[in-house]
Motif scaffolding. Structure first.
Motif, PDB file in Angstrom:
ATOM      1  N   CYS A   1       0.812  -1.217   0.000  1.00  0.00           N
ATOM      2  CA  CYS A   1       0.000   0.000   0.000  1.00  0.00           C
ATOM      3  C   CYS A   1       0.848   1.272   0.000  1.00  0.00           C
ATOM      4  O   CYS A   1       1.866   1.359   0.680  1.00  0.00           O
ATOM      5  CB  CYS A   1      -0.909   0.012   1.220  1.00  0.00           C
ATOM      6  SG  CYS A   1      -2.123   1.347   1.195  1.00  0.00           S
ATOM      7  N   THR A   2       0.395   2.246  -0.760  1.00  0.00           N
ATOM      8  CA  THR A   2       1.035   3.558  -0.790  1.00  0.00           C
ATOM      9  C   THR A   2       0.075   4.647  -0.324  1.00  0.00           C
ATOM     10  O   THR A   2       0.431   5.487   0.488  1.00  0.00           O
ATOM     11  CB  THR A   2       1.515   3.886  -2.215  1.00  0.00           C
ATOM     12  OG1 THR A   2       2.620   3.049  -2.535  1.00  0.00           O
ATOM     13  CG2 THR A   2       1.981   5.330  -2.313  1.00  0.00           C
ATOM     14  N   ALA A   3      -1.142   4.630  -0.819  1.00  0.00           N
ATOM     15  CA  ALA A   3      -2.064   5.734  -0.565  1.00  0.00           C
ATOM     16  C   ALA A   3      -2.943   5.516   0.661  1.00  0.00           C
ATOM     17  O   ALA A   3      -2.912   6.294   1.617  1.00  0.00           O
ATOM     18  CB  ALA A   3      -2.934   5.963  -1.806  1.00  0.00           C
ATOM     19  N   MET A   4      -3.711   4.430   0.668  1.00  0.00           N
ATOM     20  CA  MET A   4      -4.700   4.236   1.723  1.00  0.00           C
ATOM     21  C   MET A   4      -4.084   4.021   3.092  1.00  0.00           C
ATOM     22  O   MET A   4      -4.751   4.165   4.112  1.00  0.00           O
ATOM     23  CB  MET A   4      -5.599   3.040   1.372  1.00  0.00           C
ATOM     24  CG  MET A   4      -6.574   3.314   0.246  1.00  0.00           C
ATOM     25  SD  MET A   4      -7.689   4.682   0.613  1.00  0.00           S
ATOM     26  CE  MET A   4      -8.626   3.972   1.965  1.00  0.00           C
ATOM     27  N   VAL A   5      -2.792   3.679   3.137  1.00  0.00           N
ATOM     28  CA  VAL A   5      -2.166   3.435   4.435  1.00  0.00           C
ATOM     29  C   VAL A   5      -2.204   4.676   5.321  1.00  0.00           C
ATOM     30  O   VAL A   5      -2.220   4.583   6.549  1.00  0.00           O
ATOM     31  CB  VAL A   5      -0.717   2.954   4.249  1.00  0.00           C
ATOM     32  CG1 VAL A   5       0.170   4.054   3.727  1.00  0.00           C
ATOM     33  CG2 VAL A   5      -0.155   2.416   5.549  1.00  0.00           C
TER      34      VAL A   5
ATOM     35  N   GLY B   1       1.933  -3.562   5.183  1.00  0.00           N
ATOM     36  CA  GLY B   1       2.184  -4.850   4.558  1.00  0.00           C
ATOM     37  C   GLY B   1       0.904  -5.576   4.182  1.00  0.00           C
ATOM     38  O   GLY B   1       0.866  -6.322   3.209  1.00  0.00           O
ATOM     39  N   THR B   2      -0.150  -5.375   4.958  1.00  0.00           N
ATOM     40  CA  THR B   2      -1.410  -6.069   4.712  1.00  0.00           C
ATOM     41  C   THR B   2      -2.175  -5.456   3.554  1.00  0.00           C
ATOM     42  O   THR B   2      -2.723  -6.146   2.704  1.00  0.00           O
ATOM     43  CB  THR B   2      -2.283  -6.023   5.980  1.00  0.00           C
ATOM     44  OG1 THR B   2      -1.528  -6.507   7.091  1.00  0.00           O
ATOM     45  CG2 THR B   2      -3.531  -6.867   5.802  1.00  0.00           C
ATOM     46  N   SER B   3      -2.217  -4.132   3.531  1.00  0.00           N
ATOM     47  CA  SER B   3      -2.968  -3.428   2.494  1.00  0.00           C
ATOM     48  C   SER B   3      -2.235  -3.495   1.164  1.00  0.00           C
ATOM     49  O   SER B   3      -1.013  -3.700   1.114  1.00  0.00           O
ATOM     50  CB  SER B   3      -3.165  -1.966   2.911  1.00  0.00           C
ATOM     51  OG  SER B   3      -4.007  -1.287   2.010  1.00  0.00           O
ATOM     52  N   ASN B   4      -2.967  -3.320   0.077  1.00  0.00           N
ATOM     53  CA  ASN B   4      -2.380  -3.421  -1.254  1.00  0.00           C
ATOM     54  C   ASN B   4      -2.481  -2.096  -2.005  1.00  0.00           C
ATOM     55  O   ASN B   4      -3.426  -1.329  -1.821  1.00  0.00           O
ATOM     56  CB  ASN B   4      -3.093  -4.500  -2.078  1.00  0.00           C
ATOM     57  CG  ASN B   4      -2.949  -5.876  -1.468  1.00  0.00           C
ATOM     58  OD1 ASN B   4      -1.859  -6.322  -1.147  1.00  0.00           O
ATOM     59  ND2 ASN B   4      -4.072  -6.559  -1.284  1.00  0.00           N
ATOM     60  N   PHE B   5      -1.508  -1.865  -2.855  1.00  0.00           N
ATOM     61  CA  PHE B   5      -1.538  -0.732  -3.771  1.00  0.00           C
ATOM     62  C   PHE B   5      -2.384  -1.178  -4.964  1.00  0.00           C
ATOM     63  O   PHE B   5      -1.890  -1.402  -6.054  1.00  0.00           O
ATOM     64  CB  PHE B   5      -0.112  -0.384  -4.202  1.00  0.00           C
ATOM     65  CG  PHE B   5       0.035   0.903  -4.972  1.00  0.00           C
ATOM     66  CD1 PHE B   5      -1.054   1.711  -5.272  1.00  0.00           C
ATOM     67  CD2 PHE B   5       1.278   1.306  -5.400  1.00  0.00           C
ATOM     68  CE1 PHE B   5      -0.905   2.878  -5.978  1.00  0.00           C
ATOM     69  CE2 PHE B   5       1.447   2.474  -6.106  1.00  0.00           C
ATOM     70  CZ  PHE B   5       0.353   3.260  -6.404  1.00  0.00           C
ATOM     71  N   PHE B   6      -3.713  -1.345  -4.708  1.00  0.00           N
ATOM     72  CA  PHE B   6      -4.550  -1.971  -5.725  1.00  0.00           C
ATOM     73  C   PHE B   6      -4.680  -1.122  -6.978  1.00  0.00           C
ATOM     74  O   PHE B   6      -4.987  -1.630  -8.052  1.00  0.00           O
ATOM     75  CB  PHE B   6      -5.933  -2.331  -5.160  1.00  0.00           C
ATOM     76  CG  PHE B   6      -6.649  -1.218  -4.450  1.00  0.00           C
ATOM     77  CD1 PHE B   6      -7.279  -0.216  -5.147  1.00  0.00           C
ATOM     78  CD2 PHE B   6      -6.716  -1.199  -3.065  1.00  0.00           C
ATOM     79  CE1 PHE B   6      -7.954   0.799  -4.497  1.00  0.00           C
ATOM     80  CE2 PHE B   6      -7.387  -0.187  -2.393  1.00  0.00           C
ATOM     81  CZ  PHE B   6      -8.007   0.820  -3.119  1.00  0.00           C
ATOM     82  N   GLU B   7      -4.456   0.201  -6.850  1.00  0.00           N
ATOM     83  CA  GLU B   7      -4.491   1.037  -8.048  1.00  0.00           C
ATOM     84  C   GLU B   7      -3.435   0.563  -9.055  1.00  0.00           C
ATOM     85  O   GLU B   7      -3.707   0.438 -10.253  1.00  0.00           O
ATOM     86  CB  GLU B   7      -4.225   2.501  -7.691  1.00  0.00           C
ATOM     87  CG  GLU B   7      -5.249   3.109  -6.740  1.00  0.00           C
ATOM     88  CD  GLU B   7      -4.828   3.006  -5.274  1.00  0.00           C
ATOM     89  OE1 GLU B   7      -5.316   3.793  -4.458  1.00  0.00           O
ATOM     90  OE2 GLU B   7      -3.998   2.122  -4.957  1.00  0.00           O
TER      91      GLU B   7
END
Length: 341
Positions: free
Chosen positions: A126-130, A288-294
């Motif tokens: 993750c980059t943004a939502m974190v 680490g858990t969240s994803n840079f889904f964009e």
């Protein structure tokens, strides 16, 4: 948090329903949008993803990296989990489920597409939502910036090779030009634009960070609207498949959910064992858990097409992301007392 951030899971759910409805009502219109591509990159999706990413990139302060030596534990855990563990466990789970557990349920050619989508999710931390998750757990904002900045720098050089390696292992052809173009468009260029914008604002207002915060706050609605519009668009593109095969969405979601909770337990447990303060430990585990889904969605579309199984798998990642992350935020908040101040 603002109205959008506080009720984000509801807005995402409504966006999913809207996308499905619009995709079924006007399939030809969305087919036209799907065809608006240059060098395998969909222009409409590109604009929306930029709207999501750019405000967060402006918030990233790369000069904060010089403070790493003072408190390195959280960053070490984040980097080890994100780049040495997470991509490979996600690939392993994807192969386990789609080539073995689901072998009698899904065609092998389609299974390879879903595996590819899950690999893209696993290789994009993750980059943004974190920043949202960090705020919800009362995380240290300066250290979160350090972690995100370091991850972005690693992502620039590591994302493409790791994805290419893992896709190669699963016997999927990788067009390097499209993969590298996606990294440039969705990581390098936004990072550069964010850095230039931040530098200009800070210089113009004589180092007044309040002016910078005000600018970023004004961009936030565009970021959230970009996210919701992207969800609408992606689910509209996949509406026929989703409605025809609702069980498929549940099948794809299972390894994503298992990966999310497993990676969180690993990162959070390591931070607890290493006596990392909660204000650093929570964001450390959530990154680490969240994803840079964009990025994952963009690369899946570029590599395999808008209507591919890989794109669908990354879209399911968007569907799973918010409710799973909100549950992990709740776990982090309830266990705050077990960490040192």
């Amino acid at each position: 948090m603002g109205l959008f951030e506080r009720w984000l899971s509801i807005w995402v759910a409504l966006a999913i329903l809207a996308g499905l409805g619009l995709g079924l009502v006007a399939p030809n219109a969305f087919a036209l949008l799907a065809g608006m591509e240059v060098a395998s990159v969909n222009l409409v999706v590109a604009v929306l993803i930029w709207a999501m990413i750019y405000p967060m990139m402006v918030a990233v302060d790369f000069t904060s990296i010089r403070d790493l030596a003072k408190r390195p534990k959280g960053l070490i855990i984040t980097l080890v989990v994100n780049w040495l563990i997470k991509p490979f466990t996600m690939a392993a789970l994807a192969v386990l489920f789609f080539e073995h557990i689901y072998a009698s349920l899904i065609d092998p050619a389609e299974a390879r597409q879903y595996i590819a989508g899950l690999i893209l999710l696993g290789a994009a931390p993750c980059t943004a939502m974190v920043f949202v998750w960090s705020q919800m757990t009362k995380g240290d904002p300066a250290y979160t910036l350090v972690q995100v900045s370091a991850n972005d720098l690693v992502m620039v050089v590591a994302f493409a090779p790791i994805v290419a390696l893992l896709l190669g292992v699963t016997d999927i052809s990788v067009p390097w030009s499209t993969l590298l173009l996606s990294v440039m468009l969705y990581v390098v260029v936004p990072l550069g634009a964010g850095w230039l914008t931040r530098k200009r604002i800070v210089t113009r207002f004589g180092g007044d960070l309040h002016a910078l915060d005000t600018f970023i706050a004004r961009l936030k609605p565009a970021s959230i609207l970009g996210l919701l519009a992207t969800v609408v668009l992606l689910f509209a593109f996949q509406a026929g498949t989703i409605v025809a095969q609702p069980a498929l969405i549940a099948l794809i979601a299972v390894p994503i959910v298992l990966q999310s909770y497993g990676i969180f337990a690993l990162g959070y447990g390591a931070a607890w064992a290493w006596k990392v303060p909660h204000a650093i430990a929570a964001p450390c585990a959530l990154i680490g858990t969240s994803n840079f889904f964009e990025l994952a969605v963009a690369v899946a579309i570029g590599l395999f097409g808008l209507s591919s199984g890989a794109a669908l798998a990354t879209v399911v990642g968007v569907l799973v992301e918010v409710p799973v992350m909100l549950s992990l935020v709740a776990i982090a908040n309830r266990t705050r007392a077990r960490f040192p101040e």
